[in-house]
Scaffold this motif. Structure first.
Motif, PDB file in Angstrom:
ATOM      1  N   GLY A 109       0.854  -1.353  -0.058  1.00 30.98           N
ATOM      2  CA  GLY A 109      -0.009   0.000   0.045  1.00 30.98           C
ATOM      3  C   GLY A 109       0.872   1.172   0.021  1.00 30.98           C
ATOM      4  N   LEU A 110       1.964   1.286   0.742  1.00 30.12           N
ATOM      5  CA  LEU A 110       2.845   2.470   0.760  1.00 30.12           C
ATOM      6  C   LEU A 110       3.626   2.515  -0.556  1.00 30.12           C
ATOM      7  CD1 LEU A 110       3.930   2.809   4.728  1.00 30.12           C
ATOM      8  CD2 LEU A 110       1.983   3.931   3.410  1.00 30.12           C
ATOM      9  N   GLY A 111       3.998   1.417  -1.079  1.00 25.42           N
ATOM     10  CA  GLY A 111       4.764   1.245  -2.409  1.00 25.42           C
ATOM     11  C   GLY A 111       3.601   2.056  -3.423  1.00 25.42           C
ATOM     12  N   GLU A 112       2.413   1.746  -3.120  1.00 25.99           N
ATOM     13  CA  GLU A 112       1.453   2.474  -4.379  1.00 25.99           C
ATOM     14  C   GLU A 112       1.499   4.000  -3.982  1.00 25.99           C
ATOM     15  OE1 GLU A 112      -2.273   0.265  -4.408  1.00 25.99           O
ATOM     16  OE2 GLU A 112      -2.989   1.894  -5.881  1.00 25.99           O
ATOM     17  N   ALA A 169       1.629  -1.728 -13.534  1.00 29.62           N
ATOM     18  CA  ALA A 169       0.220  -1.207 -13.499  1.00 29.62           C
ATOM     19  C   ALA A 169      -0.229   0.056 -12.483  1.00 29.62           C
ATOM     20  CB  ALA A 169      -0.748  -2.412 -13.201  1.00 29.62           C
ATOM     21  N   ILE A 170       0.431  -0.008 -11.442  1.00 37.23           N
ATOM     22  CA  ILE A 170       0.311   0.940 -10.578  1.00 37.23           C
ATOM     23  C   ILE A 170       0.721   2.304 -10.860  1.00 37.23           C
ATOM     24  CG2 ILE A 170       0.888   2.181  -8.389  1.00 37.23           C
ATOM     25  CD1 ILE A 170       1.432  -0.862  -7.224  1.00 37.23           C
ATOM     26  N   ALA A 171       1.778   2.236 -11.636  1.00 32.32           N
ATOM     27  CA  ALA A 171       2.345   3.517 -12.282  1.00 32.32           C
ATOM     28  C   ALA A 171       1.343   3.998 -13.399  1.00 32.32           C
ATOM     29  CB  ALA A 171       3.772   3.222 -12.768  1.00 32.32           C
ATOM     30  N   GLN A 172       0.876   3.080 -14.323  1.00 28.00           N
ATOM     31  CA  GLN A 172       0.021   3.418 -15.251  1.00 28.00           C
ATOM     32  C   GLN A 172      -1.321   4.068 -14.751  1.00 28.00           C
ATOM     33  OE1 GLN A 172      -0.338  -0.251 -17.615  1.00 28.00           O
ATOM     34  NE2 GLN A 172       1.037   0.578 -19.049  1.00 28.00           N
ATOM     35  N   MET A 190      16.891  -0.912 -12.544  1.00 33.45           N
ATOM     36  CA  MET A 190      16.456   0.644 -12.255  1.00 33.45           C
ATOM     37  C   MET A 190      15.402   0.946 -13.402  1.00 33.45           C
ATOM     38  SD  MET A 190      16.671   3.947 -11.018  1.00 33.45           S
ATOM     39  CE  MET A 190      18.464   4.359 -10.547  1.00 33.45           C
ATOM     40  N   LEU A 191      13.946   0.980 -12.846  1.00 35.82           N
ATOM     41  CA  LEU A 191      12.624   1.340 -13.353  1.00 35.82           C
ATOM     42  C   LEU A 191      12.565   2.634 -13.806  1.00 35.82           C
ATOM     43  CD1 LEU A 191      10.506  -1.272 -11.804  1.00 35.82           C
ATOM     44  CD2 LEU A 191      12.130  -1.788 -13.544  1.00 35.82           C
ATOM     45  N   VAL A 192      12.454   3.217 -14.846  1.00 37.16           N
ATOM     46  CA  VAL A 192      12.191   4.536 -15.212  1.00 37.16           C
ATOM     47  C   VAL A 192      10.914   4.906 -15.884  1.00 37.16           C
ATOM     48  CG1 VAL A 192      13.158   6.711 -16.425  1.00 37.16           C
ATOM     49  CG2 VAL A 192      14.727   4.568 -15.417  1.00 37.16           C
ATOM     50  N   PHE A 193       9.903   5.490 -15.130  1.00 37.06           N
ATOM     51  CA  PHE A 193       8.630   5.855 -15.683  1.00 37.06           C
ATOM     52  C   PHE A 193       8.607   7.453 -16.095  1.00 37.06           C
ATOM     53  CE2 PHE A 193       8.421   2.418 -12.627  1.00 37.06           C
ATOM     54  CZ  PHE A 193       7.304   1.415 -13.334  1.00 37.06           C
ATOM     55  N   GLN A 194       7.933   7.499 -17.053  1.00 38.72           N
ATOM     56  CA  GLN A 194       7.590   9.052 -17.430  1.00 38.72           C
ATOM     57  C   GLN A 194       6.156   9.154 -17.268  1.00 38.72           C
ATOM     58  OE1 GLN A 194       9.456  10.302 -21.457  1.00 38.72           O
ATOM     59  NE2 GLN A 194       9.711  12.120 -20.458  1.00 38.72           N
ATOM     60  N   ARG A 195       6.062  10.556 -16.886  1.00 44.56           N
ATOM     61  CA  ARG A 195       4.624  11.183 -16.717  1.00 44.56           C
ATOM     62  C   ARG A 195       4.050  11.282 -18.209  1.00 44.56           C
ATOM     63  NH1 ARG A 195       2.348  15.030 -12.405  1.00 44.56           N
ATOM     64  NH2 ARG A 195       0.343  15.343 -13.365  1.00 44.56           N
ATOM     65  N   ALA A 196       3.076  10.846 -18.398  1.00 43.12           N
ATOM     66  CA  ALA A 196       2.422  10.635 -19.873  1.00 43.12           C
ATOM     67  C   ALA A 196       2.015  12.014 -19.933  1.00 43.12           C
ATOM     68  CB  ALA A 196       1.540   9.699 -19.802  1.00 43.12           C
TER      69      ALA A 196
END
Ligand SMILES: C[S@@+](CC[C@H](N)C(=O)[O-])C[C@H]1O[C@@H](n2cnc3c(N)ncnc32)[C@H](O)[C@@H]1O
Length: 196
Positions: A109-112, A169-172, A190-196
């Motif tokens: 939950g805190l990871g989310e 999925a949480i990031a999406q 190293m996971l890299v996510f970008q704000r869509a």
């Protein structure tokens, strides 16, 4: 250095290599779960043109403060007391949110919440960078990661190595798309996510 972490010492250079690819001049970085501050100290010195904002839970702030006062550079901002359990972002937006070895320490939950907080704090096209071990298709990448996961759970049943697919999925859902998944030394990613 109080609360010294050998792991942080070992991984700071490969992390800086990846981080450096995404840093633009004057970039602002919010770090979640800075711990001893070793990454904050190393990255801010390696990249003097960025601004690094460390954060940590209130109870651990004295160690972080002491280490930053002793070893920190002028481009490190005063650390923020930030507990994922009760924090909402209300400051200026940042270019990068970075968290190393936090997702498997905190509960799911805190990871989310960490991912959602990143989405709140990031500028348009800003990046979330998550360093640590992950499972793929429900499987550990190595036997040593499986052993590490058991060790984590014996300490705190709510902790544990997270599923890559669940984090994506949480990031999406928070509006962050997976951009890169770098294999790192010692069975980390190293996971890299970008704000869509
Ligand atoms: C394994 S340490 C990693 C420290 C540092 N990032 C590193 O890589 O050396 C996990 C960090 O997560 C922080 N943490 C644990 N629970 C947290 C929470 N609820 N909110 C924010 N940080 C938390 C801990 O205090 C600790 O600094």
């Amino acid at each position: 250095m109080q609360g010294y972490s050998q792991a942080a010492e070992n991984n700071k250079i490969p992390i800086a290599d990846i981080l450096g690819r995404s840093l633009t001049l004057g970039a602002s970085v919010l770090e979640i779960g800075s711990g001893s501050g070793q990454h904050a100290i190393h990255m801010s010195s390696a990249f003097p043109n960025i601004t690094w904002l460390p954060s940590e839970r209130k109870a651990l702030m004295p160690v972080l403060h002491a280490n930053l006062a002793m070893h920190g550079s002028s481009n490190i901002q005063p650390p923020l007391a930030l507990d994922l359990a009760d924090f909402t972002w209300s400051d200026d937006l940042v270019d990068i949110v970075y968290a190393a070895n936090v997702m498997h320490i905190v509960s799911e939950g805190l990871g989310e919440r960490l991912v959602q907080l990143a989405a709140e704090a990031l500028k348009p096209s800003g990046l979330l960078m998550l360093y640590g071990p992950y499972k793929y298709d429900g499987r550990f990448t190595t036997e040593s990661n499986a052993t590490f996961d058991q060790w984590l759970k014996d300490r705190d049943p709510a902790s544990g190595i997270r599923d890559f697919e669940a984090v994506v999925a949480i990031a999406q859902a928070a509006g962050l798309a997976l951009k890169e998944d770098y294999g790192m030394p010692a069975n980390n990613q190293m996971l890299v996510f970008q704000r869509a």
